[in-house]
Scaffold this active site. Structure first.
Site, short mmCIF file in Angstrom:
data_model
loop_
_atom_site.label_atom_id
_atom_site.label_comp_id
_atom_site.label_asym_id
_atom_site.label_seq_id
_atom_site.Cartn_x
_atom_site.Cartn_y
_atom_site.Cartn_z
N TYR A 60 -19.51 66.45 5.54
CA TYR A 60 -20.36 67.35 4.76
C TYR A 60 -19.74 68.73 4.75
CZ TYR A 60 -24.51 65.78 2.48
OH TYR A 60 -25.36 65.25 1.55
N GLU A 62 -20.85 71.50 2.39
CA GLU A 62 -21.51 72.34 1.40
C GLU A 62 -21.00 73.77 1.54
OE1 GLU A 62 -25.72 71.99 1.89
OE2 GLU A 62 -25.83 70.15 0.72
N ASP A 206 -13.27 72.64 -23.13
CA ASP A 206 -13.45 71.40 -22.38
C ASP A 206 -12.16 70.60 -22.57
OD1 ASP A 206 -14.00 68.94 -21.36
OD2 ASP A 206 -15.94 68.70 -22.35
N THR A 232 -11.55 67.04 -16.54
CA THR A 232 -11.60 65.94 -15.58
C THR A 232 -10.26 65.91 -14.87
OG1 THR A 232 -10.67 64.35 -17.12
CG2 THR A 232 -13.07 64.53 -17.08
N LYS A 235 -8.02 61.65 -16.18
CA LYS A 235 -7.53 61.15 -17.47
C LYS A 235 -6.00 61.27 -17.47
CE LYS A 235 -12.08 61.68 -19.50
NZ LYS A 235 -12.97 62.30 -20.50
N ARG A 241 -10.99 60.18 -9.90
CA ARG A 241 -12.11 60.43 -10.81
C ARG A 241 -12.84 61.68 -10.34
NH1 ARG A 241 -14.33 57.92 -14.66
NH2 ARG A 241 -12.65 56.43 -14.39
C1 LIG Z 1 -14.33 62.51 -20.42
C2 LIG Z 1 -14.94 63.76 -20.95
C3 LIG Z 1 -15.96 64.43 -20.27
C4 LIG Z 1 -16.73 63.81 -19.12
O1 LIG Z 1 -16.07 63.44 -18.04
P1 LIG Z 1 -16.84 62.48 -16.98
O2 LIG Z 1 -15.97 62.57 -15.80
O3 LIG Z 1 -16.90 61.14 -17.63
O4 LIG Z 1 -18.18 63.05 -16.75
C5 LIG Z 1 -16.40 65.65 -20.73
N1 LIG Z 1 -15.87 66.18 -21.83
C6 LIG Z 1 -14.91 65.57 -22.55
C7 LIG Z 1 -14.36 66.23 -23.75
C8 LIG Z 1 -14.42 64.33 -22.14
O5 LIG Z 1 -13.50 63.73 -22.86
#
Ligand SMILES: *Cc1c(COP(=O)(O)O)cnc(C)c1O
Length: 426
Positions: A60, A62, A206, A232, A235, A241
């Protein structure tokens, strides 16, 4: 150091829980036995998996390094400090937070740092490639905020920057968001920045999908232009993850507080450590070559599918993914997904811009190159994948001839992946 590593002990799992051990092995077989063309997936390294499967999962922690709400954090602090330093260095960012559990969690925190419920945000339409967290009515973003959507141009299928500017002037959003899940082209961050400045909005990128290409210096970075970049780590970037946030120093405090304590509790320290490992991997010349190859492979695949009579949305790709319109060959995205699956090619159906078909039966598929490129495939392999995929999506599944054809393609796929396997056996 005399401590032996107490890491992933697969024998113990097999003994204690053969059912779940079986699932783990079956999934490895599935990965090894077919082609993964899901644009948002990748194959992490054994080093990343080792960090993920470590005892850091127990801790933990936090708070943030040096400022925790629990004792005993001196060791895990080191992992987070190293991870943050590597991330800032890799992306040239003034601030980094590696605690978001996912991309969606990173976005929730970014919204929370800059907007109040009821405020207006401007983001890309989900139907045209945006993400659920960009204002969908079934997501917090659409329920808590007044989400206004911009689209792509119908002719070019590229983001309509004039429309973005008009909507920004008209709606005065608190946050303008660039980034998408199914947009194959580069985004003009400078244009977005100018629009955000004109209306006094926060500019958020994003970069969930393409941050790995930025890490590999294969495409331009949003970091110099954006107030905040969410992403993320699993990817193209090929880490565990999870999510992360990069920002200018002035926003560091607000973003850190928005992650913890506002939207999350204890961080997943095994994942934070694995993110640090991924950042080290992504800082190498090998990874830069990988990122370039990812794009070359996506382009080769897209061209190959066009040669087979399909249409690449926007005429191609600058990134790791292509959006393929199947209407020219009279096949739906759902049919294509099921037929490909039968041929051991995993991909997803996807709406195309201005799709006349319903969302559950969209007109397209999305294909991506991160996983197959990790396996070592190059352009010539992608041409072969394109031919196999075209045969698969055209096969009339459910008829004897169609099923025989799909079985035949599955064989060819097995032969192809045997040349460049995922997680090769030692
Ligand atoms: C994959 C993705 C997310 C979300 O990611 P998670 O880990 O699945 O929550 C957010 N924004 C965009 C543009 C994505 O492609």
């Amino acid at each position: 150091m005399s401590t032996p590593f107490w890491g992933p002990d697969f024998d113990a799992l097999q003994q204690q829980d053969p059912e779940i051990a079986g699932v783990v092995l079956n999934e490895l077989d599935r990965l090894r036995g077919g082609l993964q063309l899901i644009a948002s997936e990748n194959l992490t390294s054994p080093a990343v998996l080792a960090a993920l499967g470590s005892t850091l999962s127990n801790k933990y922690a936090e708070g943030y390094p040096g400022r925790r709400y629990y004792g005993g954090c001196q060791v895990v602090d080191v992992a987070e400090e190293i991870g943050i330093a590597r991330t800032k260095e890799l992306f040239g960012a003034e601030h980094a937070n590696l605690q978001p559990h996912s991309g969606a969690s990173a976005n929730l925190a970014a919204y929370a740092a800059f907007a109040e419920p009821g405020d207006t945000v401007l983001a890309m339409d989900l139907k045209q490639g945006g993400h659920l967290t960009h204002g969908s009515k079934v997501n917090f973003s659409g329920q808590w905020f007044n989400a206004v959507s911009y689209t792509v141009r119908e002719d070019s299928e590229l983001i309509d920057y004039d429309q973005v500017r008009d909507l920004a002037r008209e709606n005065r959003p608190k946050i303008i968001i660039a980034g998408a899940t199914a947009y194959p082209r580069l985004i003009d961050f400078k244009a977005f920045r100018e629009i955000a400045d004109e209306v006094g909005a926060i500019f958020m990128v994003d970069a969930a999908h393409f941050i790995g290409l930025v890490a590999g210096k294969a495409i331009p970075s949003p970091v110099p232009y954006a107030d905040v970049v969410t992403a993320t780590t699993h990817k193209v970037l090929r880490g565990p993850r999870g999510g992360m946030i990069l920002s200018r120093a002035e926003h560091a405090k607000a973003l850190d507080k928005a992650v913890f304590p506002f939207s999350q509790g204890g961080p997943l320290m095994h994942s934070v450590a694995a993110k640090a490992v991924a950042m080290k991997e992504a800082s190498t010349p090998e990874y830069q070559a990988y990122a370039d190859q990812v794009i070359a492979n996506a382009q080769a695949l897209s061209k190959s599918l066009e040669a087979e009579g399909m249409r690449a949305v926007s005429g191609g790709t600058d990134t790791h993914l292509a959006l393929i319109d199947l209407r020219p060959i009279g096949v739906t995205g759902s049919e294509a997904e099921a037929r490909s699956e039968a041929a051991r090619i995993t991909l997803n159906k996807n709406a195309i811009p201005y799709d006349p078909a319903p969302p559950m039966k969209p007109s397209g598929i999305r294909v991506g190159s991160p996983s197959v490129t990790t396996q070592g495939m190059v352009e010539t392999d992608m041409v072969e994948i394109g031919r196999l995929l075209a045969r698969a999506v055209k096969a009339e599944q459910g008829t004897p001839a169609g099923d025989a054809e799909l079985a035949d393609i599955a064989e060819a796929v097995s032969a192809l992946v045997a040349r460049a396997p995922a997680y090769p056996r030692p």
